[in-house]
Write an enzyme that holds these catalytic residues in place. Structure first.
Site, PDB file in Angstrom:
ATOM      1  N   ASP A  88     -47.649 -23.978 -22.440  1.00 41.58           N
ATOM      2  CA  ASP A  88     -46.651 -24.753 -21.700  1.00 41.58           C
ATOM      3  C   ASP A  88     -46.000 -25.776 -22.617  1.00 41.58           C
ATOM      4  OD1 ASP A  88     -49.108 -26.284 -21.700  1.00 41.58           O
ATOM      5  OD2 ASP A  88     -48.357 -27.509 -20.045  1.00 41.58           O
ATOM      6  N   ASP A 119     -45.410 -28.224 -30.578  1.00 42.11           N
ATOM      7  CA  ASP A 119     -46.322 -28.566 -29.470  1.00 42.11           C
ATOM      8  C   ASP A 119     -46.144 -27.564 -28.327  1.00 42.11           C
ATOM      9  OD1 ASP A 119     -48.000 -29.843 -27.729  1.00 42.11           O
ATOM     10  OD2 ASP A 119     -46.775 -31.613 -27.458  1.00 42.11           O
ATOM     11  N   GLU A 153     -51.515 -27.866 -20.100  1.00 46.35           N
ATOM     12  CA  GLU A 153     -51.958 -29.005 -20.903  1.00 46.35           C
ATOM     13  C   GLU A 153     -51.042 -30.207 -20.720  1.00 46.35           C
ATOM     14  OE1 GLU A 153     -52.584 -31.740 -24.241  1.00 46.35           O
ATOM     15  OE2 GLU A 153     -50.730 -30.726 -23.712  1.00 46.35           O
ATOM     16  N   GLU A 154     -49.744 -29.937 -20.656  1.00 46.85           N
ATOM     17  CA  GLU A 154     -48.783 -31.044 -20.567  1.00 46.85           C
ATOM     18  C   GLU A 154     -48.786 -31.698 -19.184  1.00 46.85           C
ATOM     19  OE1 GLU A 154     -47.639 -32.159 -23.190  1.00 46.85           O
ATOM     20  OE2 GLU A 154     -47.139 -30.590 -24.616  1.00 46.85           O
ATOM     21  N   HIS A 427     -42.167 -33.607 -27.642  1.00 47.89           N
ATOM     22  CA  HIS A 427     -41.765 -34.240 -26.371  1.00 47.89           C
ATOM     23  C   HIS A 427     -40.342 -34.822 -26.412  1.00 47.89           C
ATOM     24  CE1 HIS A 427     -46.120 -34.890 -24.715  1.00 47.89           C
ATOM     25  NE2 HIS A 427     -46.017 -33.795 -25.449  1.00 47.89           N
TER      26      HIS A 427
HETATM   27  N1  BES Z   1     -50.115 -31.992 -28.627  1.00 49.27           N
HETATM   28  C1  BES Z   1     -50.187 -33.130 -27.784  1.00 49.27           C
HETATM   29  C2  BES Z   1     -51.321 -34.074 -28.132  1.00 49.27           C
HETATM   30  C3  BES Z   1     -50.966 -34.948 -29.295  1.00 49.27           C
HETATM   31  C4  BES Z   1     -50.118 -36.009 -29.099  1.00 49.27           C
HETATM   32  C5  BES Z   1     -51.465 -34.708 -30.525  1.00 49.27           C
HETATM   33  C6  BES Z   1     -49.782 -36.813 -30.156  1.00 49.27           C
HETATM   34  C7  BES Z   1     -51.111 -35.492 -31.596  1.00 49.27           C
HETATM   35  C8  BES Z   1     -50.271 -36.548 -31.404  1.00 49.27           C
HETATM   36  C9  BES Z   1     -50.387 -32.677 -26.353  1.00 49.27           C
HETATM   37  O1  BES Z   1     -49.723 -31.508 -26.052  1.00 49.27           O
HETATM   38  C10 BES Z   1     -49.856 -33.743 -25.443  1.00 49.27           C
HETATM   39  O2  BES Z   1     -48.725 -34.142 -25.564  1.00 49.27           O
HETATM   40  N2  BES Z   1     -50.665 -34.202 -24.548  1.00 49.27           N
HETATM   41  C11 BES Z   1     -50.264 -35.103 -23.526  1.00 49.27           C
HETATM   42  C12 BES Z   1     -51.348 -35.036 -22.490  1.00 49.27           C
HETATM   43  C13 BES Z   1     -51.004 -35.591 -21.167  1.00 49.27           C
HETATM   44  C14 BES Z   1     -49.721 -35.078 -20.600  1.00 49.27           C
HETATM   45  C15 BES Z   1     -52.133 -35.386 -20.198  1.00 49.27           C
HETATM   46  C16 BES Z   1     -50.101 -36.505 -24.052  1.00 49.27           C
HETATM   47  O3  BES Z   1     -50.793 -36.929 -24.976  1.00 49.27           O
HETATM   48  O4  BES Z   1     -49.211 -37.207 -23.564  1.00 49.27           O
HETATM   49 ZN    ZN Z   2     -49.714 -30.072 -27.269  1.00 54.46          ZN
END
Ligand code: BES
Ligand code: ZN
Length: 458
Positions: A88, A119, A153-154, A427
């Site tokens: 996703d 991502d 995951e997102e 993002h």
């Molecule tokens: N790939 C990211 C996690 C990440 C963020 C790794 C920054 C390295 C640096 C993951 O897909 C993500 O964005 N996770 C969300 C989780 C949330 C929506 C529950 C996040 O961190 O905002």
């Molecule tokens: Zn991610």
């Protein structure tokens, strides 16, 4: 290994075109109109897993988006690696700020631009392609391999924990391998050993039953936008410490070893400010920027809306105001406890002139691993072989909610071997992935599987 590496090299064009195919699917998990695209992305993943030689490939439906599973048990005596990733992606807005269509992958100067490039579609795919290379060249893998690829995951991995609980035996593994994080900097590969957790809340303040003339009613009638600001602003004090009572109760302090190691990382505050376009840094007093990001919790306003925001001036006393607030958490904060503390705080300060509704959006557990686990040594060697550089060890400020659950339920070490770059706009508009890192990642993945087998197999 030579033939495997050569295979990766000679198939690079096709690998890129398959990555493009994946990136064309708009699998935005928050968008309820994208159910068909989520299914299409799950099917793409399953076809890749078949191509990678997995003997059992399955798509499990959940009450949310499907989970894709693949496994190949080469020999029960070999160690097992479980790869986790997510198909996703985040929404694309503001879409007008993209240089290219977010779902028409475009390559410029060695970077592939598309939503999901870093991502996590591009990153997860490195493991599909290393497995394929082993199968095509050697007819077998050096380890038993399992893939667990989710589509939520997102949005906080809402259905994955139950799936894991229900399939602990199927998922049994010696290590969990994840590529969903970034290098410390371009040319500085890293292994990530800690993630922050998350508690995400939405507050809606409602005053009068409809918008009012701000002259005719401003005074006796409370203004929800103002009240919301008065609730939110004092949530941090002048030292940028969160003021919600008991917020820091369970925070594990930073060790001297980490503090020393982080101080030695190539972090340049001036460069950081210039890159981000900010004149000065802020953050909790008494901590360095890396400490603030990796070892300290924080509270952020992600969005704030109320009243008239169009062109010109319109005199109006808005009926409602809404804020989306996230708190990034560190070990051993518990997101459920933090959600409750947040709610109690907001209720305690909300005046009787308005109604306040608080919603819990999603949560995620923080995670930190021991730096002494032998799997990290194996991974460091594999990254060095794949990229020609030794990695540094770092934590991340972001969250991958399921990592802590893997550690708890599967009792296996999690290895975060991310190959993104910090400026790849995850993002945000113009998300991209460096293609040299994509191929370095595929090689590192292959070296890891090979060396993990050698290191673990007696
Ligand atoms: N790939 C990211 C996690 C990440 C963020 C790794 C920054 C390295 C640096 C993951 O897909 C993500 O964005 N996770 C969300 C989780 C949330 C929506 C529950 C996040 O961190 O905002
Ligand atoms: Zn991610």
């Amino acid at each position: 290994m030579k033939e495997v590496i050569e295979y990766i090299e000679s198939n690079s064009e096709r690998y890129i075109s398959e990555l493009k195919e994946f990136l064309r699917i708009p699998s935005i998990s928050t968008d309820t109109e994208k159910a068909a695209e989520m299914q299409e992305a799950a099917e793409f993943v399953s076809s890749q897993l078949t191509l990678a030689g997995m003997s059992a490939v399955d798509i499990f439906s959940t009450n949310g988006h499907p989970i894709v599973w693949g496994e190949r048990i080469e020999d029960p005596d070999l160690p097992t690696v479980l790869v986790y990733g997510h198909y996703d992606v985040q929404p694309v807005d503001p879409v007008e700020l993209w240089e290219f269509n977010p779902f028409e992958p475009t390559i410029r100067e060695g970077q592939i631009y598309a939503r999901g490039a870093t991502d996590d579609k591009g990153q997860m795919m490195i493991h599909f392609k290393s497995a394929e290379a082993f199968i095509e060249r050697n007819g077998r893998l050096p380890v038993n391999l399992k893939f667990l690829i989710e589509g939520e995951e997102e949005i906080g991995s809402v259905h994955l924990e139950d799936f894991i609980r229900g399939h602990v035996d199927l998922l049994k593994t010696d290590a969990v391998l994840i590529s969903d994080t970034a290098f410390f900097a371009r040319g500085v590969p890293s292994i990530c050993y800690g993630l922050r957790g998350l508690a995400y809340m939405e507050i809606t303040v409602t005053g009068p039953k409809g918008d009012l003339h701000s002259g005719s009613f401003g005074g006796p009638v409370a203004n929800p936008a103002f009240v919301l600001s008065q609730i939110v602003a004092p949530m941090k004090d002048e030292d940028e410490r969160v003021t919600i009572p008991r917020f820091y109760d369970d925070v594990v302090s930073l060790t001297q070893r980490e503090s020393d190691e982080w101080a030695a990382l190539p972090f340049d505050e001036e460069e950081y400010k210039a890159e981000l376009g900010v004149g000065a840094l802020s953050g909790e007093a008494g901590y360095t920027p890396l400490e603030q990001l990796w070892a300290r919790p924080t509270l952020e306003v992600n969005g704030l809306v109320s009243g008239f925001t169009g062109e010109g001036a319109k005199t109006v006393l808005p009926s409602t105001a809404m804020a989306k607030i996230s708190m990034r958490l560190v070990p051993n904060q518990d997101f459920k406890k933090i959600e409750k503390l947040f709610e109690d705080y907001v209720k305690s300060v909300a005046p009787p002139s308005v109604q306040v509704e608080i919603k819990r959006m999603h949560g995620g557990k923080p995670w930190v691993a021991s730096l002494d686990h032998p799997v990290l040594v194996t991974a460091a060697k594999a990254i060095e072989a794949g990229f020609g550089k030794r990695p540094v060890f770092q934590r991340e400020g972001g969250s991958i909610p399921i990592v802590a659950t893997f550690t708890e339920l599967l009792e296996a070490p999690c290895l975060l071997m991310g190959i993104g770059l910090p400026d790849e706009n995850a993002h945000a508009p113009n998300e991209r992935l460096d293609l040299d890192n994509f191929f370095g990642g595929i090689r590192s993945s292959a070296f890891f599987l090979d060396q993990f087998s050698a290191a673990t197999h007696s």
